[in-house]
Write a protein that holds these residues in place. Structure first.
Motif, PDB file in Angstrom:
ATOM      1  N   ASN A 209       0.809  -1.223   0.000  1.00  0.00           N
ATOM      2  CA  ASN A 209       0.000   0.000   0.000  1.00  0.00           C
ATOM      3  C   ASN A 209       0.843   1.275   0.000  1.00  0.00           C
ATOM      4  OD1 ASN A 209       0.656   0.651   2.712  1.00  0.00           O
ATOM      5  ND2 ASN A 209      -1.073  -0.519   3.506  1.00  0.00           N
ATOM      6  N   ALA A 210       2.124   1.149  -0.396  1.00  0.00           N
ATOM      7  CA  ALA A 210       3.021   2.311  -0.363  1.00  0.00           C
ATOM      8  C   ALA A 210       2.758   3.305  -1.494  1.00  0.00           C
ATOM      9  CB  ALA A 210       4.476   1.850  -0.402  1.00  0.00           C
ATOM     10  N   GLY A 211       1.886   2.953  -2.435  1.00  0.00           N
ATOM     11  CA  GLY A 211       1.591   3.870  -3.540  1.00  0.00           C
ATOM     12  C   GLY A 211       1.013   5.194  -3.047  1.00  0.00           C
ATOM     13  N   GLY A 212       0.203   5.125  -1.985  1.00  0.00           N
ATOM     14  CA  GLY A 212      -0.432   6.336  -1.455  1.00  0.00           C
ATOM     15  C   GLY A 212       0.610   7.314  -0.947  1.00  0.00           C
ATOM     16  N   VAL A 213       1.521   6.834  -0.118  1.00  0.00           N
ATOM     17  CA  VAL A 213       2.521   7.760   0.436  1.00  0.00           C
ATOM     18  C   VAL A 213       3.505   8.192  -0.645  1.00  0.00           C
ATOM     19  CG1 VAL A 213       4.244   6.112   1.316  1.00  0.00           C
ATOM     20  CG2 VAL A 213       3.949   8.296   2.421  1.00  0.00           C
ATOM     21  N   THR A 214       3.709   7.349  -1.635  1.00  0.00           N
ATOM     22  CA  THR A 214       4.637   7.735  -2.709  1.00  0.00           C
ATOM     23  C   THR A 214       4.067   8.927  -3.483  1.00  0.00           C
ATOM     24  OG1 THR A 214       5.428   5.470  -2.847  1.00  0.00           O
ATOM     25  CG2 THR A 214       5.872   6.875  -4.740  1.00  0.00           C
ATOM     26  N   VAL A 215       2.766   8.865  -3.815  1.00  0.00           N
ATOM     27  CA  VAL A 215       2.194  10.014  -4.537  1.00  0.00           C
ATOM     28  C   VAL A 215       1.995  11.204  -3.589  1.00  0.00           C
ATOM     29  CG1 VAL A 215       0.291  10.842  -5.973  1.00  0.00           C
ATOM     30  CG2 VAL A 215       1.263   8.592  -6.385  1.00  0.00           C
ATOM     31  N   SER A 216       1.800  10.940  -2.296  1.00  0.00           N
ATOM     32  CA  SER A 216       1.785  12.044  -1.326  1.00  0.00           C
ATOM     33  C   SER A 216       3.134  12.758  -1.340  1.00  0.00           C
ATOM     34  CB  SER A 216       1.549  11.515   0.090  1.00  0.00           C
ATOM     35  OG  SER A 216       0.180  11.463   0.372  1.00  0.00           O
ATOM     36  N   TYR A 217       4.185  11.978  -1.413  1.00  0.00           N
ATOM     37  CA  TYR A 217       5.530  12.568  -1.501  1.00  0.00           C
ATOM     38  C   TYR A 217       5.666  13.370  -2.803  1.00  0.00           C
ATOM     39  CZ  TYR A 217      10.464  12.509  -2.882  1.00  0.00           C
ATOM     40  OH  TYR A 217      11.705  12.854  -3.362  1.00  0.00           O
ATOM     41  N   PHE A 218       5.147  12.830  -3.915  1.00  0.00           N
ATOM     42  CA  PHE A 218       5.180  13.576  -5.182  1.00  0.00           C
ATOM     43  C   PHE A 218       4.405  14.904  -5.021  1.00  0.00           C
ATOM     44  CE2 PHE A 218       5.302   9.377  -7.876  1.00  0.00           C
ATOM     45  CZ  PHE A 218       6.619   9.166  -7.488  1.00  0.00           C
ATOM     46  N   GLU A 219       3.294  14.828  -4.275  1.00  0.00           N
ATOM     47  CA  GLU A 219       2.492  16.048  -4.048  1.00  0.00           C
ATOM     48  C   GLU A 219       3.326  17.106  -3.316  1.00  0.00           C
ATOM     49  OE1 GLU A 219      -1.419  15.266  -2.387  1.00  0.00           O
ATOM     50  OE2 GLU A 219      -1.566  17.266  -1.531  1.00  0.00           O
ATOM     51  N   GLN A 220       4.043  16.653  -2.276  1.00  0.00           N
ATOM     52  CA  GLN A 220       4.898  17.565  -1.515  1.00  0.00           C
ATOM     53  C   GLN A 220       5.987  18.170  -2.389  1.00  0.00           C
ATOM     54  OE1 GLN A 220       6.294  15.032   1.822  1.00  0.00           O
ATOM     55  NE2 GLN A 220       6.770  17.012   2.717  1.00  0.00           N
ATOM     56  N   VAL A 221       6.577  17.316  -3.255  1.00  0.00           N
ATOM     57  CA  VAL A 221       7.647  17.795  -4.143  1.00  0.00           C
ATOM     58  C   VAL A 221       7.068  18.879  -5.060  1.00  0.00           C
ATOM     59  CG1 VAL A 221       9.165  17.132  -6.065  1.00  0.00           C
ATOM     60  CG2 VAL A 221       8.932  15.623  -4.089  1.00  0.00           C
ATOM     61  N   GLN A 222       5.864  18.636  -5.596  1.00  0.00           N
ATOM     62  CA  GLN A 222       5.248  19.616  -6.501  1.00  0.00           C
ATOM     63  C   GLN A 222       4.884  20.898  -5.746  1.00  0.00           C
ATOM     64  OE1 GLN A 222       2.325  17.494  -9.345  1.00  0.00           O
ATOM     65  NE2 GLN A 222       2.837  15.944  -7.838  1.00  0.00           N
ATOM     66  N   ASN A 223       4.442  20.761  -4.480  1.00  0.00           N
ATOM     67  CA  ASN A 223       4.134  21.946  -3.681  1.00  0.00           C
ATOM     68  C   ASN A 223       5.394  22.783  -3.460  1.00  0.00           C
ATOM     69  OD1 ASN A 223       1.778  20.126  -1.554  1.00  0.00           O
ATOM     70  ND2 ASN A 223       1.401  21.281  -3.404  1.00  0.00           N
ATOM     71  N   ALA A 224       6.511  22.117  -3.165  1.00  0.00           N
ATOM     72  CA  ALA A 224       7.755  22.836  -2.901  1.00  0.00           C
ATOM     73  C   ALA A 224       8.251  23.526  -4.172  1.00  0.00           C
ATOM     74  CB  ALA A 224       8.811  21.869  -2.366  1.00  0.00           C
ATOM     75  N   TYR A 225       8.040  22.885  -5.279  1.00  0.00           N
ATOM     76  CA  TYR A 225       8.454  23.351  -6.594  1.00  0.00           C
ATOM     77  C   TYR A 225       7.503  24.423  -7.132  1.00  0.00           C
ATOM     78  CZ  TYR A 225      11.137  20.878 -10.335  1.00  0.00           C
ATOM     79  OH  TYR A 225      12.031  20.462 -11.247  1.00  0.00           O
ATOM     80  N   ASN A 226       6.264  24.352  -6.641  1.00  0.00           N
ATOM     81  CA  ASN A 226       5.166  25.176  -7.145  1.00  0.00           C
ATOM     82  C   ASN A 226       4.983  24.992  -8.649  1.00  0.00           C
ATOM     83  OD1 ASN A 226       3.012  26.753  -6.681  1.00  0.00           O
ATOM     84  ND2 ASN A 226       4.097  28.699  -6.609  1.00  0.00           N
ATOM     85  N   TYR A 227       5.110  23.755  -9.088  1.00  0.00           N
ATOM     86  CA  TYR A 227       4.948  23.409 -10.504  1.00  0.00           C
ATOM     87  C   TYR A 227       4.374  21.996 -10.528  1.00  0.00           C
ATOM     88  CZ  TYR A 227       6.061  22.470 -15.365  1.00  0.00           C
ATOM     89  OH  TYR A 227       5.970  22.142 -16.686  1.00  0.00           O
ATOM     90  N   TYR A 228       3.363  21.754 -11.364  1.00  0.00           N
ATOM     91  CA  TYR A 228       2.595  20.511 -11.227  1.00  0.00           C
ATOM     92  C   TYR A 228       2.747  19.575 -12.420  1.00  0.00           C
ATOM     93  CZ  TYR A 228       1.038  22.437  -6.908  1.00  0.00           C
ATOM     94  OH  TYR A 228       1.039  22.914  -5.630  1.00  0.00           O
ATOM     95  N   TRP A 229       2.833  18.290 -12.131  1.00  0.00           N
ATOM     96  CA  TRP A 229       3.121  17.268 -13.128  1.00  0.00           C
ATOM     97  C   TRP A 229       1.852  16.830 -13.864  1.00  0.00           C
ATOM     98  CZ3 TRP A 229       6.195  13.354  -9.554  1.00  0.00           C
ATOM     99  CH2 TRP A 229       7.294  14.007  -9.011  1.00  0.00           C
TER     100      TRP A 229
END
Ligand code: NAD
Length: 418
Positions: free
Chosen positions: A345-365
């Motif tokens: 079930n690690a997919g959820g936290v992995t995309v949560s981490y991607f969300e954080q990366v995009q928030n820090a970057y302020n640019y969305y995938w």
């Protein structure tokens, strides 16, 4: 009934002890990993719609942050306990480590029954929770997310409350947010999608044709509903034969249409009564003769009492802690291939981490970027765990612990903690 200890934290510690033994961990490292580094217990006075004040109990546990800020969901559940939250926080630590994302593990919970609360009461409770734990969280400290009975709307209120406390938008403080306020594409079905990628890899190792598999899903919420549809969509799985929720389940030997079931559940709030299906209990569902069983409800569903009757070839654990250590031994001896929770079930936290990366970057995938990167992370993690299971001749859960615990132990050593 067996005399197994079903306290989830005792189980989490027992699983760690076994990994520590195999890895020959030194005593200080082992002791650090047996307990959270930090935890906060809070009382939350909330004004109810009738004007009265009800005081709820809540928790936030930061289990280990040696590899990065702690990360983990918040549950709203009437049966929440500090030991459940500790266990879930420990499993988050192993989960972020096994997929190798630069985060630690945490978890939160509030003892409440959201099904009996109005939307406004839930909003006030969510905001009050952040008023209390706000001092402990932040994008570089600890990042909550949704879990059982908490939703993107609840994450929005919590993120907003943090904004009022801090005076600026810190989107990265919480993940699982709606797209309009800093969410990531692909977060909604990420847990199930990651689990289905693991099932795909397991089928390759076990020489099973995924287009011929029959499957059953226990728990028809966020994780379970997407798993039911994605097994068909991504793998072309042949037949969904049963699903259940907390009320009861439905079964059809001819197969159930996953999309129609989701529609039915969303409309009626339950799966029972689905046209053309027989009713089945949760216990019976677990013991069905299917190729893939997907526990996607709560802890302690497969125990010493029923493990010998599980007939599935693969158990893909989307839920956290669905199998007890005694049951694990029985399943391993009976050749049931378990894809352990904190890998599956690690997919959820992995995309949560991607969300954080995009928030820090302020640019969305784009959605394709998210799916591709998720597939890569899950596939690498699955293969690494599988290779360790062969190297150490252990089941997949112990192998996942070996990978995760060594990574966290190494981080603590490098930092000079132990
Ligand atoms: P959810 O609240 O959306 O759904 C839970 C479902 O389980 C509901 O349909 C409920 O009716 C059902 N349920 C509750 N008790 C049950 C029982 N005794 N038997 C059968 N069904 C029962 O929650 P979710 O987010 O889908 O989470 C489910 C599990 O997956 C939990 O263990 C959670 O920790 C885990 N998980 C979820 C995510 C995620 O991103 N949603 C990520 C990792 C792990």
């Amino acid at each position: 009934m067996s005399q197994e200890n079903l306290n989830p934290f005792a189980i989490a510690q027992q699983q760690l002890d076994e990994a520590a033994r195999i890895l020959k961990l030194d005593e200080a490292t082992h002791q650090m990993l047996r307990w959270p580094v930090r935890e906060l217990h809070v009382s939350l006075p909330v004004r109810m719609d009738d004007g009265s004040i009800q005081v709820f109990k809540g928790f936030r546990v930061q289990y280990n942050d040696s590899r990065g800020p702690t990360k983990g969901g918040i549950r709203f559940h009437p049966a929440e306990t500090i030991d459940t939250v500790r266990a879930l926080a420990a499993w988050m630590t192993w989960k972020t480590a096994v997929v190798d994302i630069p985060l630690g593990g945490g978890k939160g919970g509030v003892i409440c029954n959201p099904k009996e609360m109005s939307k406004y009461e839930l909003e006030r409770l969510s905001r009050q929770y952040i008023r209390q734990v706000g001092r402990l969280i932040g994008p570089a400290k600890d990042v909550p997310a949704p879990d059982v009975y908490t939703t993107p709307q609840i994450m929005s209120w919590m993120m907003d409350e943090f904004y009022w406390q801090q005076g600026y938008n810190a989107f990265g403080v919480i993940t699982g947010k709606p797209l309009a306020i800093g969410g990531s594409k692909g977060r909604g079905d990420a847990t199930a999608r990651g689990g289905v990628f693991c099932v795909r890899e397991a089928c390759k190792k076990l020489d099973i044709d995924p287009t011929k598999v029959t499957y059953a899903v226990q728990g028809f919420g966020n994780a379970g509903q997407f798993a039911a549809t994605l097994m068909k969509e991504l793998l072309g799985a042949d037949k969904l034969v049963a699903v259940s929720d907390s009320r009861s389940g439905v079964y059809s030997a001819d197969g159930l249409d996953p999309e129609k079931l989701v529609e039915y559940k969303l409309k009626n709030g339950k799966v029972s009564g689905f046209p053309g299906a027989e009713s089945i209990s949760n216990e019976e569902l677990l013991e069905l003769d299917v190729d893939v069983l997907i526990p996607a409800a709560l802890e302690n569903q497969i125990t010493a009492d029923n493990a010998a009757r599980i007939k599935a070839r693969i158990s893909a654990e989307l839920a956290n802690g669905p199998t007890t250590p005694e049951a694990d031994k029985i399943l391993y001896d009976r050749n049931v291939f378990v894809i352990p929770d904190f890998l599956c079930n690690a997919g959820g936290v992995t995309v949560s981490y991607f969300e954080q990366v995009q928030n820090a970057y302020n640019y969305y995938w784009t959605i394709d970027d998210v799916y591709k990167r998720l597939d890569q992370k899950m596939t690498d993690a699955f293969r690494n765990v599988y290779e360790n299971s062969l190297e150490y001749s252990v089941d997949m859960r112990k192998a996942a612990y070996i990978v995760a615990v060594s990574r966290v132990a190494e981080a603590m050593k490098l930092r000079g903690w132990v």
